[in-house]
Enzyme design. Structure first.
Site, short mmCIF file in Angstrom:
data_model
loop_
_atom_site.label_atom_id
_atom_site.label_comp_id
_atom_site.label_asym_id
_atom_site.label_seq_id
_atom_site.Cartn_x
_atom_site.Cartn_y
_atom_site.Cartn_z
N ASP A 48 -19.66 -19.76 25.72
CA ASP A 48 -18.50 -19.02 25.26
C ASP A 48 -17.70 -19.80 24.21
O ASP A 48 -17.13 -19.20 23.29
CB ASP A 48 -17.60 -18.67 26.44
CG ASP A 48 -18.19 -17.57 27.32
OD1 ASP A 48 -19.11 -16.88 26.87
OD2 ASP A 48 -17.72 -17.40 28.46
N ASN A 118 -9.14 -15.76 24.00
CA ASN A 118 -9.00 -15.73 25.46
C ASN A 118 -7.55 -15.77 25.88
O ASN A 118 -7.06 -14.83 26.50
CB ASN A 118 -9.76 -16.90 26.10
CG ASN A 118 -11.23 -16.63 26.23
OD1 ASN A 118 -11.69 -15.51 26.06
ND2 ASN A 118 -11.99 -17.66 26.55
N SER A 164 -8.76 -18.14 36.93
CA SER A 164 -8.66 -19.39 37.69
C SER A 164 -7.23 -19.66 38.15
O SER A 164 -7.02 -20.31 39.18
CB SER A 164 -9.16 -20.56 36.84
OG SER A 164 -10.52 -20.40 36.50
#
Length: 259
Positions: A48, A118, A164
């Site tokens: 990624d 992101n 996360s």
């Protein structure tokens, strides 16, 4: 569309990892390779992180990007397979994404701009907790968040750092952003917020000389920030291509049922 893609010129961009470099050599031998400027489709080989770098490099001249996982995570990548690449690209489904535009001012008064696909994250630099004021569309929504940090994630990035940090997974078509605290101490029970896609968010670092904070736009870091403004860059649209039945929307849906 499929007939056109089947004959398009390809450019292969690979990470420095041996697996990615070996894959690039074999793919170039099979399908040829043209310069990035001449390509109709860019094939990114790696994880990624590699895809994010390729996205940044193509922003001035956007081209469809087809990723193949030759890295570790590869959530945004397709399966690595040498055969039938042109046919796979021909029928791949497009996903259009916008990056976040971060404008950060550091302790010397210098301004920095960076793009994130992101998330934009603020993180404490030392053992001292960060203290951050949050504004949304110019209005103060939280006078002080005491925490290790905070992040603003796109739908495409909601399954990365945001997940996360126990933030919500956002469907790719949700037109939402996830505002997620990282190890919040006060207010202890605050778990973040869902914001409209067009929201403009501003973070003000309090006691910035003592409680130093860094801001990151994906993997671009700015140290000792005092103020960070973040909003979707709706003037930039980039296209990712995914294999049929394995698109980003399907992956994000599946991720919500992992246990």
């Amino acid at each position: 569309m499929s007939d056109k893609r089947a004959t398009e010129k390809l450019h292969f961009a690979a990470s420095d990892r041996p697996k990615a470099q070996e894959a690039r050599a074999e793919l170039v031998k099979r399908y040829g390779d043209v310069d990035r400027d001449e390509a109709d489709v860019i094939v990114a080989l790696g994880g990624d992180g590699t895809l994010l770098e390729v996205l940044r490099h193509t922003m001035p001249d956007p081209k469809p990007i087809y990723g193949m996982n030759c890295g570790t995570v590869g959530f945004l990548m397709n399966e690595h397979r040498l055969s039938d690449l042109r046919d796979r690209i021909a029928v791949a489904g497009p996903v259009v994404i916008n990056p976040l535009r971060m404008n950060a001012t550091d302790s010397s008064g210098q301004s920095h701009e960076a793009m994130a696909f992101n998330e934009v994250a603020l993180l404490r630099e030392t053992r001292q907790t960060a203290r951050i004021k949050i504004r949304v569309n110019g209005q103060v929504q939280m006078d002080q968040l005491i925490c290790d940090g905070i992040l603003l994630a796109t739908p495409a990035g909601s399954t990365a750092y945001n997940l996360s940090a126990h933030g919500p997974i956002l469907p790719i078509t949700s037109n939402l952003l996830a505002l997620t605290p990282i190890s919040p101490f006060r207010p202890r029970r605050w778990r973040g917020a869902l914001l409209p896609y067009e929201a403009a968010v501003e973070f003000e670092v309090q006691d910035a000389d003592f409680r130093t904070v860094a801001a990151t736009a994906d993997n671009i870091e700015i140290r000792d920030v005092e103020r960070v403004k973040v909003a979707i860059a709706d003037d930039i649209e980039l296209c990712l291509l995914f294999d049929q039945g394995a698109g980003l929307e399907e992956r994000i849906l599946e991720e919500q049922f992992q246990y």
